[in-house]
Design a protein around this motif. Structure first.
Motif, PDB file in Angstrom:
ATOM      1  N   SER A   1       0.839  -1.204   0.000  1.00 30.61           N
ATOM      2  CA  SER A   1       0.000   0.000   0.000  1.00 30.61           C
ATOM      3  C   SER A   1       0.870   1.248   0.000  1.00 30.61           C
ATOM      4  CB  SER A   1      -0.918   0.004   1.222  1.00 30.61           C
ATOM      5  OG  SER A   1      -1.779  -1.124   1.207  1.00 30.61           O
ATOM      6  N   LYS A   2       0.367   2.303  -0.580  1.00 29.58           N
ATOM      7  CA  LYS A   2       1.133   3.539  -0.723  1.00 29.58           C
ATOM      8  C   LYS A   2       0.752   4.613   0.283  1.00 29.58           C
ATOM      9  CE  LYS A   2       3.608   1.945  -4.035  1.00 29.58           C
ATOM     10  NZ  LYS A   2       5.031   1.607  -3.747  1.00 29.58           N
ATOM     11  N   TRP A   3      -0.279   4.378   1.069  1.00 24.48           N
ATOM     12  CA  TRP A   3      -0.680   5.382   2.055  1.00 24.48           C
ATOM     13  C   TRP A   3      -1.392   4.686   3.217  1.00 24.48           C
ATOM     14  CZ3 TRP A   3      -5.946   6.547   3.141  1.00 24.48           C
ATOM     15  CH2 TRP A   3      -6.863   5.848   2.333  1.00 24.48           C
ATOM     16  N   GLY A   4      -1.447   5.399   4.318  1.00 21.84           N
ATOM     17  CA  GLY A   4      -2.103   4.855   5.492  1.00 21.84           C
ATOM     18  C   GLY A   4      -2.357   5.942   6.517  1.00 21.84           C
ATOM     19  N   ALA A   5      -2.886   5.532   7.666  1.00 24.40           N
ATOM     20  CA  ALA A   5      -3.205   6.504   8.711  1.00 24.40           C
ATOM     21  C   ALA A   5      -3.043   5.870  10.089  1.00 24.40           C
ATOM     22  CB  ALA A   5      -4.634   7.019   8.537  1.00 24.40           C
ATOM     23  N   LEU A   6      -2.738   6.721  11.038  1.00 22.65           N
ATOM     24  CA  LEU A   6      -2.713   6.353  12.447  1.00 22.65           C
ATOM     25  C   LEU A   6      -3.843   7.098  13.147  1.00 22.65           C
ATOM     26  CD1 LEU A   6       1.120   6.533  13.109  1.00 22.65           C
ATOM     27  CD2 LEU A   6      -0.285   4.500  13.498  1.00 22.65           C
ATOM     28  N   ALA A   7      -4.675   6.375  13.874  1.00 18.58           N
ATOM     29  CA  ALA A   7      -5.756   6.985  14.637  1.00 18.58           C
ATOM     30  C   ALA A   7      -5.608   6.558  16.083  1.00 18.58           C
ATOM     31  CB  ALA A   7      -7.117   6.552  14.084  1.00 18.58           C
ATOM     32  N   TRP A   8      -5.705   7.513  16.999  1.00 18.70           N
ATOM     33  CA  TRP A   8      -5.501   7.152  18.406  1.00 18.70           C
ATOM     34  C   TRP A   8      -6.487   7.857  19.322  1.00 18.70           C
ATOM     35  CZ3 TRP A   8      -2.366  10.265  15.518  1.00 18.70           C
ATOM     36  CH2 TRP A   8      -2.061  11.538  16.006  1.00 18.70           C
ATOM     37  N   LEU A   9      -6.791   7.167  20.410  1.00  9.47           N
ATOM     38  CA  LEU A   9      -7.705   7.668  21.433  1.00  9.47           C
ATOM     39  C   LEU A   9      -6.924   7.826  22.721  1.00  9.47           C
ATOM     40  CD1 LEU A   9     -10.728   8.346  21.953  1.00  9.47           C
ATOM     41  CD2 LEU A   9     -10.992   5.985  22.750  1.00  9.47           C
ATOM     42  N   THR A  10      -6.875   9.044  23.240  1.00 13.62           N
ATOM     43  CA  THR A  10      -6.115   9.334  24.451  1.00 13.62           C
ATOM     44  C   THR A  10      -7.057   9.464  25.647  1.00 13.62           C
ATOM     45  OG1 THR A  10      -4.488  10.557  23.127  1.00 13.62           O
ATOM     46  CG2 THR A  10      -4.436  10.883  25.508  1.00 13.62           C
ATOM     47  N   ASN A  11      -6.770   8.673  26.679  1.00 11.97           N
ATOM     48  CA  ASN A  11      -7.534   8.724  27.932  1.00 11.97           C
ATOM     49  C   ASN A  11      -9.030   8.532  27.720  1.00 11.97           C
ATOM     50  OD1 ASN A  11      -5.203   9.176  29.504  1.00 11.97           O
ATOM     51  ND2 ASN A  11      -5.288  11.370  29.079  1.00 11.97           N
ATOM     52  N   GLY A  12      -9.387   7.787  26.680  1.00 13.11           N
ATOM     53  CA  GLY A  12     -10.774   7.411  26.476  1.00 13.11           C
ATOM     54  C   GLY A  12     -11.678   8.447  25.841  1.00 13.11           C
ATOM     55  N   TRP A  13     -11.132   9.638  25.496  1.00 12.72           N
ATOM     56  CA  TRP A  13     -12.024  10.661  24.936  1.00 12.72           C
ATOM     57  C   TRP A  13     -11.391  11.528  23.849  1.00 12.72           C
ATOM     58  CZ3 TRP A  13     -10.694  15.810  25.174  1.00 12.72           C
ATOM     59  CH2 TRP A  13      -9.672  16.145  26.064  1.00 12.72           C
ATOM     60  N   LYS A  14     -10.101  11.744  23.887  1.00 11.71           N
ATOM     61  CA  LYS A  14      -9.450  12.649  22.939  1.00 11.71           C
ATOM     62  C   LYS A  14      -9.035  11.868  21.688  1.00 11.71           C
ATOM     63  CE  LYS A  14      -5.671  16.040  22.609  1.00 11.71           C
ATOM     64  NZ  LYS A  14      -4.510  16.632  23.330  1.00 11.71           N
ATOM     65  N   PHE A  15      -9.749  12.099  20.581  1.00 16.35           N
ATOM     66  CA  PHE A  15      -9.491  11.363  19.345  1.00 16.35           C
ATOM     67  C   PHE A  15      -8.716  12.233  18.355  1.00 16.35           C
ATOM     68  CE2 PHE A  15     -10.640  10.343  14.947  1.00 16.35           C
ATOM     69  CZ  PHE A  15     -10.229   9.018  14.887  1.00 16.35           C
ATOM     70  N   GLN A  16      -7.656  11.633  17.760  1.00 15.22           N
ATOM     71  CA  GLN A  16      -6.870  12.329  16.750  1.00 15.22           C
ATOM     72  C   GLN A  16      -6.421  11.332  15.682  1.00 15.22           C
ATOM     73  OE1 GLN A  16      -4.124  15.616  18.475  1.00 15.22           O
ATOM     74  NE2 GLN A  16      -4.184  14.063  20.068  1.00 15.22           N
ATOM     75  N   TRP A  17      -6.033  11.845  14.540  1.00 16.65           N
ATOM     76  CA  TRP A  17      -5.524  10.961  13.496  1.00 16.65           C
ATOM     77  C   TRP A  17      -4.605  11.731  12.554  1.00 16.65           C
ATOM     78  CZ3 TRP A  17      -6.736  11.799   8.257  1.00 16.65           C
ATOM     79  CH2 TRP A  17      -7.754  12.710   8.020  1.00 16.65           C
ATOM     80  N   LEU A  18      -3.707  10.995  11.914  1.00 15.22           N
ATOM     81  CA  LEU A  18      -2.785  11.560  10.935  1.00 15.22           C
ATOM     82  C   LEU A  18      -2.671  10.606   9.752  1.00 15.22           C
ATOM     83  CD1 LEU A  18       0.211  12.881  13.107  1.00 15.22           C
ATOM     84  CD2 LEU A  18      -1.347  14.273  11.721  1.00 15.22           C
ATOM     85  N   GLU A  19      -2.555  11.166   8.582  1.00 12.38           N
ATOM     86  CA  GLU A  19      -2.384  10.358   7.369  1.00 12.38           C
ATOM     87  C   GLU A  19      -0.925  10.434   6.913  1.00 12.38           C
ATOM     88  OE1 GLU A  19      -4.102  10.336   2.791  1.00 12.38           O
ATOM     89  OE2 GLU A  19      -5.461  10.902   4.439  1.00 12.38           O
ATOM     90  N   PHE A  20      -0.391   9.319   6.419  1.00 11.40           N
ATOM     91  CA  PHE A  20       1.004   9.247   5.985  1.00 11.40           C
ATOM     92  C   PHE A  20       1.112   8.575   4.624  1.00 11.40           C
ATOM     93  CE2 PHE A  20       1.117   9.250  10.598  1.00 11.40           C
ATOM     94  CZ  PHE A  20       2.156  10.117  10.901  1.00 11.40           C
ATOM     95  N   GLU A  21       2.086   9.019   3.849  1.00 10.91           N
ATOM     96  CA  GLU A  21       2.454   8.337   2.613  1.00 10.91           C
ATOM     97  C   GLU A  21       3.517   7.288   2.932  1.00 10.91           C
ATOM     98  OE1 GLU A  21       1.038   8.821  -0.366  1.00 10.91           O
ATOM     99  OE2 GLU A  21      -0.310  10.305   0.536  1.00 10.91           O
TER     100      GLU A  21
END
Length: 321
Positions: free
Chosen positions: A160-180
Motif C-alpha cells: 500500500s502507498k498510504w495509510g493513517a494512524l488513529a488514536w484515542l487518548t484517555n478514552g475521549w481525545k481522538f486524533q488521526w494523521l495520514e502518511f504516505e
C-alpha cells in the motif's frame, strides 16, 4: 464498513479468528509490532525481546489489560476515524506475508479506501491506538515513532502507498494523521529485519545488548570465570551508571539529614502541616512478634525443615571500583 483487498495481494498466512492460530503464524516472521523493537525505536522492547518470542518453543498468549483494552476499543477508534476522515474502512485481522516470500508479516488493524469505492480502489492501511500518552497531532517531538515504524512496515509488506494512524487518548481525545509510504525507511527497515532473522532467529543466536525487561530471566545464572570486554559505548554507560549511583547515595544521605532536622522540630507531634495540609508524619509503628529463624533452625531443625521454603536463586548486580 465497506469491502476491499490490498492492491499488492500478499500471501494470506492466517485469516482465522482464533488468537492461538494467529500467534503461531506470526512466529514465522517479523511483523509490524516487532519492527520498532528491532530498529531500536521502541520504548517497551528490544531486538532481544523479539528474538526470545520468535525462538521460543511455546506460544506467548498472555494478554495484558492494556492489550485487551486496545483490542476492545479498536473497532470504536476505526468507526470514529471513518466518520471524522470520511475515508472508507474495511475490517482487518488478516495476517499477510510479503509476496516475495521473505519473512515479513503484517496484520493491519483495518484497510482503507477513498470514497466513493471504485472497481480498483487505492487501498491504505489504518493502525488504531488506545493510549494515555497526551500529545497533539502536530507535536512531532512527542509523536511515538514506534507507531510510525509499525505503519510504514505494514505499508511495505502489503504494498500500500498510504495509510493513517488513529488514536484515542484517555478514552475521549481522538486524533488521526495520514502518511504516505516512506520507501527509503521501508527498505532500510526490511534490510535490518532480514539481517535480524537470518543472523539471529534462524541460527538461534541471541542478539547482544539492548535488552528491555527482566535480563535476569533471560540469563538466570553466570558462567564461572566468563567476562565481557566493555566496548566504548558500554563503557560510557557503566561510567554514567556509577555516577548516578554515587549521586543517589549522596542524595540519600542528604535526605536522612533533613529528616532528622525535621523530626527535631516536630518533637512529639505526629505531623507537620502547612495551611492545614499534612507535609510529613512521624508515627510509632505497632510492635509485632518475629520468628528467630536461625534459633529455630538450631533448636528445632525438624520443625524448621517442615516450614522452610526454598527461594529462587537470583544474580546480584554490583558496581566495582
Amino acid at each position: 464498513m465497506s469491502s476491499a483487498t490490498t492492491k499488492a495481494s500478499p500471501i494470506v498466512l492466517h485469516s482465522g479468528g482464533d488468537r492461538e492460530g494467529w500467534l503461531k503464524a506470526r512466529k514465522q516472521g517479523v511483523g509490524g509490532s516487532d519492527i520498532a523493537a528491532i530498529l531500536g525505536m521502541s520504548p517497551y522492547a528490544s531486538a532481544v525481546n523479539v528474538y526470545m518470542e520468535k525462538a521460543a518453543d511455546s506460544i506467548a498468549s498472555i494478554e495484558s489489560p492494556h492489550m485487551k483494552a486496545g483490542t476492545v476499543l479498536e473497532s470504536a477508534i476505526a468507526d470514529w476515524f471513518e466518520e471524522e476522515a470520511g475515508i472508507g474502512v474495511t475490517e482487518g485481522g488478516v495476517l499477510y506475508q510479503i509476496t516475495d516470500g521473505r519473512p515479513f508479516l503484517s496484520t493491519p488493524d483495518r484497510l482503507l479506501h477513498r470514497l466513493p469505492l471504485t472497481e480498483s480502489p487505492d487501498i491504505g492501511i489504518l493502525e488504531c491506538k488506545n493510549t494515555t500518552i497526551n500529545f497533539d497531532a502536530d507535536d512531532s517531538e512527542k509523536f511515538p515513532m514506534h507507531w510510525y515504524a509499525q505503519l510504514q512496515w505494514n505499508l511495505g509488506v502489503t504494498g500500500s502507498k498510504w495509510g493513517a494512524l488513529a488514536w484515542l487518548t484517555n478514552g475521549w481525545k481522538f486524533q488521526w494523521l495520514e502518511f504516505e509510504a516512506n520507501d527509503e525507511f521501508i527498505q532500510e527497515a526490511q534490510a535490518v529485519a532480514l539481517s535480524f532473522w537470518n543472523d539471529h532467529v534462524i541460527p538461534r543466536k541471541i542478539p547482544t545488548g539492548g535488552f528491555i525487561g527482566d535480563a535476569g530471566a533471560l540469563f538466570p545464572r553466570h558462567v564461572e570465570g566468563k567476562t565481557v570486554e566493555a566496548a566504548p559505548a558500554l563503557l560510557e554507560r557503566i561510567f554514567r551508571g556509577k555516577e548516578i549511583a554515587e549521586e543517589l547515595k549522596q542524595l540519600k544521605e542528604e535526605e536522612e539529614a533533613i529528616k532528622e532536622e525535621i523530626k527535631g522540630c516536630m518533637e512529639d507531634a505526629e505531623a507537620v502541616v502547612y495551611d492545614g495540609i499534612p507535609l510529613a508524619t512521624w508515627k510509632a509503628k505497632a510492635g509485632y512478634d518475629k520468628v528467630d529463624s536461625k534459633l529455630l533452625k538450631t533448636e528445632q531443625p525438624d520443625i524448621w525443615r517442615q516450614y522452610a521454603r526454598p527461594t529462587k536463586p537470583a544474580r546480584e548486580f554490583r558496581w566495582k571500583q
